[in-house]
Design an enzyme around this catalytic site. Structure first.
Site, mmCIF file in Angstrom:
data_model
loop_
_atom_site.group_PDB
_atom_site.id
_atom_site.type_symbol
_atom_site.label_atom_id
_atom_site.label_comp_id
_atom_site.label_asym_id
_atom_site.label_seq_id
_atom_site.Cartn_x
_atom_site.Cartn_y
_atom_site.Cartn_z
ATOM 1 N N ASN A 216 37.366 36.491 30.054
ATOM 2 C CA ASN A 216 36.769 35.863 31.231
ATOM 3 C C ASN A 216 35.260 35.938 31.110
ATOM 4 O O ASN A 216 34.745 36.861 30.493
ATOM 5 C CB ASN A 216 37.168 36.642 32.494
ATOM 6 C CG ASN A 216 38.534 36.231 32.995
ATOM 7 O OD1 ASN A 216 39.077 35.217 32.576
ATOM 8 N ND2 ASN A 216 39.087 37.028 33.877
ATOM 9 N N ASP A 285 44.033 37.275 33.716
ATOM 10 C CA ASP A 285 45.315 37.212 34.417
ATOM 11 C C ASP A 285 46.492 37.191 33.448
ATOM 12 O O ASP A 285 47.586 37.612 33.790
ATOM 13 C CB ASP A 285 45.352 35.975 35.319
ATOM 14 C CG ASP A 285 44.410 36.150 36.507
ATOM 15 O OD1 ASP A 285 44.389 37.262 37.061
ATOM 16 O OD2 ASP A 285 43.680 35.204 36.848
ATOM 17 N N ASP A 312 48.333 43.431 38.165
ATOM 18 C CA ASP A 312 47.162 43.367 39.035
ATOM 19 C C ASP A 312 46.761 44.805 39.373
ATOM 20 O O ASP A 312 47.439 45.491 40.151
ATOM 21 C CB ASP A 312 47.482 42.576 40.315
ATOM 22 C CG ASP A 312 46.227 42.285 41.103
ATOM 23 O OD1 ASP A 312 45.419 43.216 41.322
ATOM 24 O OD2 ASP A 312 46.035 41.118 41.498
ATOM 25 N N PHE A 329 36.871 42.307 44.706
ATOM 26 C CA PHE A 329 35.894 41.240 44.515
ATOM 27 C C PHE A 329 36.630 39.921 44.323
ATOM 28 O O PHE A 329 37.741 39.908 43.792
ATOM 29 C CB PHE A 329 35.028 41.519 43.278
ATOM 30 C CG PHE A 329 33.745 42.191 43.636
ATOM 31 C CD1 PHE A 329 33.715 43.531 43.982
ATOM 32 C CD2 PHE A 329 32.562 41.471 43.656
ATOM 33 C CE1 PHE A 329 32.541 44.146 44.344
ATOM 34 C CE2 PHE A 329 31.377 42.079 44.017
ATOM 35 C CZ PHE A 329 31.361 43.410 44.360
ATOM 36 N N LYS A 347 46.310 41.330 48.907
ATOM 37 C CA LYS A 347 46.186 42.588 48.142
ATOM 38 C C LYS A 347 46.070 43.790 49.070
ATOM 39 O O LYS A 347 45.893 44.916 48.600
ATOM 40 C CB LYS A 347 44.981 42.505 47.197
ATOM 41 C CG LYS A 347 45.108 41.403 46.146
ATOM 42 C CD LYS A 347 44.180 41.576 44.957
ATOM 43 C CE LYS A 347 44.170 40.323 44.110
ATOM 44 N NZ LYS A 347 43.786 40.524 42.724
HETATM 45 O O1 C5P Z 1 41.628 37.675 39.773
HETATM 46 P P1 C5P Z 1 41.498 37.834 41.265
HETATM 47 O O2 C5P Z 1 40.633 36.797 41.879
HETATM 48 O O3 C5P Z 1 42.812 38.045 41.961
HETATM 49 O O4 C5P Z 1 40.666 39.192 41.433
HETATM 50 C C1 C5P Z 1 40.379 39.708 42.690
HETATM 51 C C2 C5P Z 1 40.202 41.210 42.572
HETATM 52 O O5 C5P Z 1 41.338 41.794 41.966
HETATM 53 C C3 C5P Z 1 39.016 41.677 41.766
HETATM 54 O O6 C5P Z 1 38.485 42.773 42.471
HETATM 55 C C4 C5P Z 1 39.596 42.105 40.436
HETATM 56 O O7 C5P Z 1 38.866 43.163 39.844
HETATM 57 C C5 C5P Z 1 40.992 42.571 40.830
HETATM 58 N N1 C5P Z 1 42.002 42.316 39.796
HETATM 59 C C6 C5P Z 1 42.637 43.377 39.185
HETATM 60 N N2 C5P Z 1 43.609 43.137 38.242
HETATM 61 C C7 C5P Z 1 43.973 41.869 37.923
HETATM 62 C C8 C5P Z 1 43.342 40.797 38.543
HETATM 63 C C9 C5P Z 1 42.359 41.038 39.473
HETATM 64 O O8 C5P Z 1 42.296 44.525 39.471
HETATM 65 N N3 C5P Z 1 44.908 41.693 37.025
#
Ligand code: C5P
Length: 405
Positions: A216, A285, A312, A329, A347
């Site tokens: 990313n 992801d 996640d 975030f 979440k």
């Molecule tokens: O990718 P997404 O927009 O859902 O990310 C939102 C939050 O979730 C961020 O704080 C990111 O660090 C966390 N996240 C995570 N593990 C993932 C995807 C996202 O901890 N696999």
């Protein structure tokens, strides 16, 4: 009037010097701390006196140097000196001295002083890279951090022995800056004193084969700014970081990882001790179901990759039976408010910081909106460090409210 104010605010540092070649840098450190208006009491181990003389340190600090526990008739020097201190700074800290600290040994004045303290302990390691990476030293370092010591460095670079690698003591100027920020900062205060903050930052990298991967766009700057700000506000910070081109913030324990799976493992390992978890990382992801150990050769045809979803990490932490206070975030490219609030709900996060991806990525300034149960709060456009402080102030006030309920 001014003099009285200065005297009232004067911070007292015990500067412990142990026996390594970096001891010569302690002279400059003492000079800078005195220049910053601090009272510096030097304590040296016997080995340190082989590298730099007590006379030098006495001349720079204007105070007699503490050398052994038998100097004082009442034998209470260790108690008096550590009680009077706002912080004890060990610079340089040799591998041997850190081993003593980690095991609670008190067989000379300086180690006794450390054991008898009721103030923060800051440790600036300095040693050969091989000694630094030795599992025994790493075990001791982890123990010290677990016990609440703040680790300052070490740095990477050329060493006195001619080798290159981790183990150089941080430069005196950097140490002085850090000590000043920790003890004297009126802008940040110590609102996070005693808290352990676990964070993720940077991107993750998911291998396709030996040379290719999926990642990313994330510089890690926001996460690193938050780690630094939390540290300055008195927190103990563990930062699980994906691959970034940033220096580890001084005093922050960085756990370097590459993939989302590694990031998840590292978070699981540290989460039980955390009061707050801040997920700033741009976690991939998806990962490749079966990455190839060898480089995949082009064969004139397309290539189909099977991707599987990564765990996640944030949702996992927020869903624990007794979760730390969780901050998420969200970087969105459109419909910021709608997507951010939806993400916060799904979440189960008490606080989520959202920004527009096209504005935030790689930039030094940032515009953030905070979402919590009370609604939204716009943080004014500012550099990432200022935003980090604002975000943390908000997070700490929610965290404290939650604890009172
Ligand atoms: O990718 P997404 O927009 O859902 O990310 C939102 C939050 O979730 C961020 O704080 C990111 O660090 C966390 N996240 C995570 N593990 C993932 C995807 C996202 O901890 N696999």
């Amino acid at each position: 009037m001014r003099t009285i104010m200065n005297l009232a605010q004067k911070k007292r540092i015990v500067l412990g010097i142990t026996g390594g070649i970096a001891a010569y840098k302690a002279a400059e450190l003492a000079r800078l701390l005195v220049k910053q208006g601090m009272e510096v009491q030097v304590a040296m181990t016997d080995a340190a006196t082989h590298f730099i003389t007590p006379t030098t340190m006495q001349a720079l600090t204007g105070q007699p140097v503490l050398l052994n526990q038998w100097q004082d008739e009442k034998g209470m020097l260790h108690i008096q000196s550590s009680r009077a201190a706002d912080a004890i700074v060990i610079a340089p800290a040799t591998a041997d001295f850190m081993a003593k600290l980690a095991h609670g040994l008190a067989d000379d004045l300086l180690s006794t002083l450390c054991l008898a303290r009721n103030c923060p302990l800051l440790v600036a390691p300095a040693m050969n890279r091989q000694m630094w990476s030795n599992p025994a030293t790493q075990r001791n370092v982890h123990q010290l951090v677990r016990d609440g010591a703040v680790l300052l460095g070490p740095d990477d670079g050329l060493q006195a022995c001619g080798e290159e690698g981790m183990g150089r003591m941080l430069e005196a100027e950097m140490l002085a800056q850090y000590i000043q920020a920790m003890l004297g900062s009126s802008t940040t205060g110590h609102a996070m004193q005693g808290m352990h903050v676990l964070m993720t930052a940077g991107p993750t990298y998911e291998a396709i084969d030996a040379v290719r991967g999926i990642t990313n766009r994330s510089s890690g700057k926001m996460g690193y700014a938050i780690a630094e700000a939390a540290q300055e506000m008195g927190a103990r910070v563990t930062l699980v970081s994906g691959p970034v081109a940033l220096k580890a913030p001084v005093g922050v324990q960085v756990v370097a990882v590459t993939s989302a799976a590694e990031m998840f493992e590292a978070v699981k390992q540290h989460v039980s001790q955390a009061d707050m978890f801040i997920g700033v990382a741009a976690v991939a992801d998806y990962r490749v179901a079966e990455p190839s150990a060898q480089k995949i050769k082009k064969d004139g045809h397309g290539l189909t990759l099977q991707l599987v979803q990564n765990p996640d990490i944030l949702a996992y932490v927020a869903g624990l039976p007794e979760p730390p206070f969780c901050v998420g975030f969200a970087a969105e490219s459109e419909k910021l408010r709608e997507y951010a609030e939806r993400k916060r709900q799904s979440k189960k996060l008490p606080l989520l910081a959202a920004n527009l991806a096209q504005q935030a990525i790689g930039a030094d300034q940032n515009e953030i909106i905070l979402f919590d149960d009370a609604g939204e709060h716009q943080l004014p456009r500012a550099d990432k460090k200022t935003q980090a402080r604002e975000l943390l102030r908000h997070a700490v006030s929610l965290y404290q409210k939650g604890k009172m309920q």
